[in-house]
Design an enzyme around this catalytic site. Structure first.
Site, PDB file in Angstrom:
ATOM      1  N   ASP A 122      38.194  51.177  45.660  1.00 26.24           N
ATOM      2  CA  ASP A 122      38.380  51.770  44.331  1.00 26.24           C
ATOM      3  C   ASP A 122      38.395  53.293  44.422  1.00 26.24           C
ATOM      4  O   ASP A 122      39.357  53.946  44.006  1.00 26.24           O
ATOM      5  CB  ASP A 122      37.266  51.323  43.379  1.00 26.24           C
ATOM      6  CG  ASP A 122      37.256  49.836  43.113  1.00 26.24           C
ATOM      7  OD1 ASP A 122      38.337  49.279  42.826  1.00 26.24           O
ATOM      8  OD2 ASP A 122      36.182  49.224  43.187  1.00 26.24           O
ATOM      9  N   TRP A 126      32.178  46.589  37.396  1.00 29.23           N
ATOM     10  CA  TRP A 126      32.866  47.866  37.510  1.00 29.23           C
ATOM     11  C   TRP A 126      32.698  48.728  36.252  1.00 29.23           C
ATOM     12  O   TRP A 126      32.653  49.951  36.346  1.00 29.23           O
ATOM     13  CB  TRP A 126      34.357  47.647  37.759  1.00 29.23           C
ATOM     14  CG  TRP A 126      34.700  47.290  39.169  1.00 29.23           C
ATOM     15  CD1 TRP A 126      34.825  48.145  40.227  1.00 29.23           C
ATOM     16  CD2 TRP A 126      34.989  45.981  39.680  1.00 29.23           C
ATOM     17  NE1 TRP A 126      35.169  47.448  41.371  1.00 29.23           N
ATOM     18  CE2 TRP A 126      35.279  46.116  41.065  1.00 29.23           C
ATOM     19  CE3 TRP A 126      35.049  44.715  39.113  1.00 29.23           C
ATOM     20  CZ2 TRP A 126      35.615  45.042  41.873  1.00 29.23           C
ATOM     21  CZ3 TRP A 126      35.368  43.628  39.912  1.00 29.23           C
ATOM     22  CH2 TRP A 126      35.647  43.797  41.281  1.00 29.23           C
ATOM     23  N   HIS A 141      40.311  45.650  37.868  1.00 31.47           N
ATOM     24  CA  HIS A 141      38.861  45.723  38.037  1.00 31.47           C
ATOM     25  C   HIS A 141      38.168  46.241  36.787  1.00 31.47           C
ATOM     26  O   HIS A 141      36.940  46.327  36.764  1.00 31.47           O
ATOM     27  CB  HIS A 141      38.511  46.628  39.230  1.00 31.47           C
ATOM     28  CG  HIS A 141      38.751  45.985  40.555  1.00 31.47           C
ATOM     29  ND1 HIS A 141      38.655  46.673  41.755  1.00 31.47           N
ATOM     30  CD2 HIS A 141      39.093  44.718  40.888  1.00 31.47           C
ATOM     31  CE1 HIS A 141      38.930  45.857  42.760  1.00 31.47           C
ATOM     32  NE2 HIS A 141      39.198  44.661  42.257  1.00 31.47           N
ATOM     33  N   HIS A 175      44.734  35.766  43.492  1.00 30.18           N
ATOM     34  CA  HIS A 175      44.618  35.320  44.880  1.00 30.18           C
ATOM     35  C   HIS A 175      45.609  34.212  45.221  1.00 30.18           C
ATOM     36  O   HIS A 175      45.973  34.051  46.388  1.00 30.18           O
ATOM     37  CB  HIS A 175      43.180  34.869  45.160  1.00 30.18           C
ATOM     38  CG  HIS A 175      42.236  36.016  45.360  1.00 30.18           C
ATOM     39  ND1 HIS A 175      41.260  36.043  46.334  1.00 30.18           N
ATOM     40  CD2 HIS A 175      42.134  37.199  44.714  1.00 30.18           C
ATOM     41  CE1 HIS A 175      40.606  37.192  46.280  1.00 30.18           C
ATOM     42  NE2 HIS A 175      41.106  37.903  45.290  1.00 30.18           N
ATOM     43  N   ARG A 221      41.330  36.495  38.639  1.00 31.26           N
ATOM     44  CA  ARG A 221      41.159  36.510  40.099  1.00 31.26           C
ATOM     45  C   ARG A 221      41.811  35.291  40.736  1.00 31.26           C
ATOM     46  O   ARG A 221      42.429  35.375  41.815  1.00 31.26           O
ATOM     47  CB  ARG A 221      39.667  36.560  40.442  1.00 31.26           C
ATOM     48  CG  ARG A 221      39.368  36.549  41.933  1.00 31.26           C
ATOM     49  CD  ARG A 221      37.902  36.834  42.216  1.00 31.26           C
ATOM     50  NE  ARG A 221      37.573  36.480  43.591  1.00 31.26           N
ATOM     51  CZ  ARG A 221      36.763  35.489  43.960  1.00 31.26           C
ATOM     52  NH1 ARG A 221      36.177  34.746  43.035  1.00 31.26           N
ATOM     53  NH2 ARG A 221      36.533  35.233  45.221  1.00 31.26           N
TER      54      ARG A 221
END
Length: 297
Positions: free
Chosen positions: A251, A206, A190, A59, A55
């Site tokens: 999603d 997830w 994810h 980002h 992540r």
């Protein structure tokens, strides 16, 4: 000094070379590509932080845009929390938790061997492999931001929101140079990690094995039933009652358009196809906005 380290220092600017030599001497000189890989693998395995590091890299690199909004690149601007990317709501937990986990490695290797920006992207690729995903080649040469002033102006229009659908995903990813296939492939990240209420407003994992990088995200999306709910922070999401796993609106939106759903079905049936397409899209994400990258440190 190891040959790889000497070569890296020779390619660096003279000032960096001098600072790096002093730093390496102070640390005993045991810095090399091989020790960096080993140290990163140890952190991923002992701290189970691979998803968070992915992540972080996502980002940092994902702010790039070449549409109505311009610029952005992976430059580690999140290191600065007085403003800019280090203060974006979408980056909650990254400047403190993620960088805290990487701090021993940062202190050891930056800037003597690698920049912060390169370290974050490389660490994510190590994490993906350690968790069972594809081995992804990293190119190096990203330059670190000198202050928060080198951040993009806002997360809006640059990073995707979990509570929006297909049109939003295309609005975010098309200006980065991605097509529908790449959007689905990148969404597959994810398959690891989850959402923390205090950071994103969403809550849950997830998949049932959030430390395993595979195609379970796509399999679950097609095979499980999800009921709508609202988190304690007021964010809408979907949860499978039997397993407790979640899907965000962004999603399940992948099933609402045939152009997206076909890729979901293909990746659910063929993990190797998913790994190949993810690797291609991920490398593009990591290199958007960069120039003069090289194959080695």
């Amino acid at each position: 000094l190891a040959a790889a380290t000497l070569n890296a220092l020779r390619r660096a600017p003279k000032a960096l070379h001098q600072r790096g030599c002093v730093a390496m001497a102070a640390r005993g000189g045991d810095l090399s590509f091989e020790t960096l890989v080993s140290d990163l693998e140890t952190v991923m395995k002992t701290k189970n932080c691979g998803a968070l590091i992915i992540r972080l890299a996502w980002h940092d690199a994902g702010v790039f845009s070449n549409g109505a909004l311009k610029g952005g690149c992976p430059n580690a601007a999140m290191r600065f929390t007085d403003g800019g990317e280090g203060s974006f709501g979408a980056n909650a937990g990254l400047p403190d938790v993620a960088l805290g986990l990487l701090k021993p490695i940062t202190d050891k290797y930056v800037p003597a061997l690698i920049s912060n920006a390169d370290l974050w992207q490389f660490a994510a690729n190590v994490a993906i492999r350690v968790m069972g995903g594809p081995s992804i080649k990293t190119r190096f040469g990203r330059k670190d931001a000198a202050s928060s002033a080198e951040s993009v102006e806002s997360q809006e229009g640059r990073l995707p929101d979990g509570d929006k659908g297909i049109d939003h995903l295309r609005d975010i990813f098309y200006p980065k140079g991605f097509d529908d296939k790449a959007i689905v492939a990148l969404s597959g990240a994810h398959t690891v990690g989850g959402c923390k209420l205090e950071r994103s407003g969403f809550e849950g994992y997830w998949t049932e094995e959030p430390l395993k990088f595979d195609n379970a995200y796509f399999k679950d999306m097609l095979s499980k039933e999800y009921a709508s709910e609202t988190t304690a922070k007021g964010c809408p999401q979907h949860r499978n009652a039997a397993t407790g796993t979640i899907m965000l609106i962004s999603d399940l939106a992948l099933l609402s358009d045939p152009a997206f759903k076909g890729h979901v079905e293909r990746y659910a049936a063929d993990q190797s196809a998913y790994f190949a397409d993810f690797s291609e899209a991920w490398v593009k994400l990591q290199e958007n906005g960069c120039s003069d990258l090289r194959d080695s440190l």
